[in-house]
Design a protein around this motif. Structure first.
Motif, PDB file in Angstrom:
ATOM      1  N   ALA A  79      68.198 -50.702  77.329  1.00 19.96           N
ATOM      2  CA  ALA A  79      67.786 -49.401  77.358  1.00 19.96           C
ATOM      3  C   ALA A  79      67.150 -48.954  75.694  1.00 19.96           C
ATOM      4  O   ALA A  79      66.272 -48.282  75.848  1.00 19.96           O
ATOM      5  N   CYS A  80      67.847 -49.576  74.645  1.00 22.50           N
ATOM      6  CA  CYS A  80      67.386 -49.338  73.287  1.00 22.50           C
ATOM      7  C   CYS A  80      66.107 -49.736  73.151  1.00 22.50           C
ATOM      8  O   CYS A  80      65.394 -49.426  72.637  1.00 22.50           O
ATOM      9  N   ALA A  81      66.124 -51.132  73.725  1.00 21.51           N
ATOM     10  CA  ALA A  81      64.719 -51.864  73.699  1.00 21.51           C
ATOM     11  C   ALA A  81      63.518 -50.991  74.262  1.00 21.51           C
ATOM     12  O   ALA A  81      62.595 -50.771  73.716  1.00 21.51           O
ATOM     13  N   GLY A  82      63.858 -50.256  75.369  1.00 19.68           N
ATOM     14  CA  GLY A  82      62.706 -49.572  76.294  1.00 19.68           C
ATOM     15  C   GLY A  82      62.452 -48.317  75.239  1.00 19.68           C
ATOM     16  O   GLY A  82      61.428 -47.786  75.365  1.00 19.68           O
ATOM     17  N   ALA A  83      63.298 -47.586  74.713  1.00 24.57           N
ATOM     18  CA  ALA A  83      63.481 -46.474  74.071  1.00 24.57           C
ATOM     19  C   ALA A  83      62.506 -46.636  72.722  1.00 24.57           C
ATOM     20  O   ALA A  83      61.481 -45.837  72.465  1.00 24.57           O
ATOM     21  N   ALA A  84      62.741 -47.672  72.108  1.00 24.18           N
ATOM     22  CA  ALA A  84      62.215 -47.962  71.025  1.00 24.18           C
ATOM     23  C   ALA A  84      60.598 -48.529  71.263  1.00 24.18           C
ATOM     24  O   ALA A  84      59.679 -48.080  70.451  1.00 24.18           O
ATOM     25  N   ALA A  85      60.504 -49.195  72.232  1.00 25.69           N
ATOM     26  CA  ALA A  85      59.105 -49.560  72.819  1.00 25.69           C
ATOM     27  C   ALA A  85      58.202 -48.091  73.035  1.00 25.69           C
ATOM     28  O   ALA A  85      57.170 -48.046  72.447  1.00 25.69           O
ATOM     29  N   ALA A  86      59.026 -47.295  73.717  1.00 26.32           N
ATOM     30  CA  ALA A  86      58.225 -45.983  73.955  1.00 26.32           C
ATOM     31  C   ALA A  86      58.043 -45.190  72.691  1.00 26.32           C
ATOM     32  O   ALA A  86      56.864 -44.530  72.546  1.00 26.32           O
ATOM     33  N   ALA A  87      58.847 -45.086  71.674  1.00 24.75           N
ATOM     34  CA  ALA A  87      58.752 -44.445  70.619  1.00 24.75           C
ATOM     35  C   ALA A  87      57.338 -44.986  69.916  1.00 24.75           C
ATOM     36  O   ALA A  87      56.702 -44.183  69.184  1.00 24.75           O
ATOM     37  N   ALA A  88      57.409 -46.225  69.633  1.00 22.96           N
ATOM     38  CA  ALA A  88      56.474 -47.182  68.903  1.00 22.96           C
ATOM     39  C   ALA A  88      54.953 -46.732  69.587  1.00 22.96           C
ATOM     40  O   ALA A  88      53.916 -46.460  68.737  1.00 22.96           O
ATOM     41  N   ALA A  89      54.960 -46.295  70.982  1.00 19.11           N
ATOM     42  CA  ALA A  89      53.749 -46.140  71.863  1.00 19.11           C
ATOM     43  C   ALA A  89      53.118 -44.922  71.284  1.00 19.11           C
ATOM     44  O   ALA A  89      52.099 -44.705  71.078  1.00 19.11           O
ATOM     45  N   GLY A  90      54.402 -43.893  71.301  1.00 21.54           N
ATOM     46  CA  GLY A  90      53.996 -42.664  70.925  1.00 21.54           C
ATOM     47  C   GLY A  90      53.499 -42.524  69.523  1.00 21.54           C
ATOM     48  O   GLY A  90      52.588 -41.612  69.344  1.00 21.54           O
ATOM     49  N   ALA A  91      53.986 -43.057  68.663  1.00 21.49           N
ATOM     50  CA  ALA A  91      53.505 -43.133  67.204  1.00 21.49           C
ATOM     51  C   ALA A  91      52.239 -43.819  67.241  1.00 21.49           C
ATOM     52  O   ALA A  91      51.278 -42.997  66.383  1.00 21.49           O
ATOM     53  N   ARG A  92      51.866 -44.815  67.547  1.00 22.17           N
ATOM     54  CA  ARG A  92      50.658 -45.156  67.659  1.00 22.17           C
ATOM     55  C   ARG A  92      49.588 -44.413  68.237  1.00 22.17           C
ATOM     56  O   ARG A  92      48.497 -44.167  67.536  1.00 22.17           O
ATOM     57  N   GLU A  93      49.995 -43.606  69.435  1.00 16.05           N
ATOM     58  CA  GLU A  93      48.856 -42.714  69.982  1.00 16.05           C
ATOM     59  C   GLU A  93      48.696 -41.526  68.956  1.00 16.05           C
ATOM     60  O   GLU A  93      47.567 -40.918  68.717  1.00 16.05           O
ATOM     61  N   SER A  94      49.785 -40.951  68.362  1.00 19.27           N
ATOM     62  CA  SER A  94      49.405 -39.821  67.291  1.00 19.27           C
ATOM     63  C   SER A  94      48.848 -40.304  66.162  1.00 19.27           C
ATOM     64  O   SER A  94      47.977 -39.417  65.619  1.00 19.27           O
TER      65      SER A  94
END
Length: 355
Positions: A62-77
């Protein structure tokens, strides 16, 4: 006797099946999906250690999935910010080009305006008291001019605002005066330009005051009754250079008075001549000017008409009376003539009787 050993063998086989199920649970946990979900076959049993290990693997997923989603959002911003920055740079480039074109247009039309402004100044010089009237009628400049300043401004002949060749680099304001009892200068200039460090600065022509006529000193003193004057002289503006970027007087002169001084000169005339009367006529109470309401005029006209009608009637009545008198006179004459004739006949009769 034969059943007992078989029972023991059966009980020994039970732990063996439990180990196999625990191994299966561990194997299932090891093959957990990347999203953190773990499939456990229904009906499988397991020890506490196997369940804890499965839960740990579930949380890690679960932690790995959340971190991956946050990293994807940061890259989009980051990509969006980079796109906005690129768009802003394009806008700034267009604004710079627009500024350059505007400066070229301003420079061109400045040259076209120059002969008209020169002609306007020449015409204004033929109007007595033009500039002092315009300054006194201006709502902001008039507050800086007292009686002594007003006397000096009576000698002002011309105001000019002259921009530099590079409009952004500065301008100068020029005051032209005729011979006067206050100072020797015929021309006083205040100039605004960029200094060596690119900071706006200003400088002025030193005013050569005649002896005892320095208005900046006179206005700092007291008046004839010993009272302090309410404000400083306008001419102190020529000596102030602390913060040229906030010089409100310069902005008013450059952007308001200079483009159209005629509007402020005409204020007094429009106010005094609003009803077609001068102030002197109102104060002296000139009897030659009479204002009559329309209703009163109509009533007077009716009275005049009535009087004319009455006069006509009187004339008609008089003419009728005259005719009657004429007729009466005619009747009397006829009577008199008849009387003459009767008397003649009577006389003849008397003569016949006598004969």
């Amino acid at each position: 006797m034969s059943g007992a050993p078989e029972a023991k063998l059966a009980r020994l086989a039970a732990p063996e099946s439990g180990d196999q199920s625990a191994g299966k649970a561990a194997e299932g946990a090891a093959h957990a999906r990347p999203g953190g979900a773990v499939s456990v076959a229904p009906g499988d049993g397991g020890g506490g250690a196997a369940e804890a290990q499965a839960l740990l693997l579930l949380g890690a997923g679960a932690c790995a999935g959340a971190a991956a989603a946050a990293a994807a959002g940061a890259r989009e911003s980051q990509r969006a910010l980079e796109a906005v920055d690129a768009c802003q740079r394009e806008l700034e480039a267009l604004n710079e080009r627009a500024s350059e074109e505007i400066l070229r247009v301003e420079r061109r039309y400045g040259q076209l305006r120059r002969p008209h402004l020169e002609r306007r100044n020449q015409l204004i010089e033929d109007i007595p008291g033009f500039w002092v009237t315009a300054f006194l009628n201006h709502p902001q400049l008039s507050a800086l001019i007292d009686e002594n300043d007003e006397e000096a401004f009576n000698y002002m002949m011309r105001l000019e605002v002259e921009e530099f060749e590079d409009i952004k680099s500065g301008y100068r304001i020029k005051f032209n005066f005729s011979e006067n009892p206050y100072f020797e200068n015929n021309l006083i200039i205040k100039e605004f330009h960029l200094g060596t460090g690119g900071k706006p600065v200003s400088q002025s022509t030193p005013i050569k005051w005649k002896k005892g006529m320095d208005l900046t000193v006179l206005n700092k003193g007291v008046d004839e009754k010993g009272r302090k004057r309410g404000h400083r002289s306008f001419f102190t503006w020529f000596t102030e250079h602390r913060n040229p970027t906030t010089d409100e007087i310069a902005e008013v002169l450059k952007d308001d008075m200079w483009p159209n001084p005629l509007q402020y000169f005409l204020i007094a005339e429009s106010e005094s001549g609003e009803n077609g009367l001068d102030d002197s006529d109102e104060e002296n109470g000139d009897d030659s000017v009479v204002i009559v309401d329309e209703d009163e005029e109509d009533e007077d006209d009716d009275d005049d008409v009535q009087e004319i009608v009455d006069e006509d009637e009187d004339e008609e009545d008089g003419s009728e009376d005259d005719e009657d008198e004429v007729e009466e006179i005619d009747d009397g004459e006829e009577v008199e003539e008849e009387g003459v004739e009767v008397e003649g006949e009577e006389g003849k009769a008397r003569e016949g009787g006598d004969g």
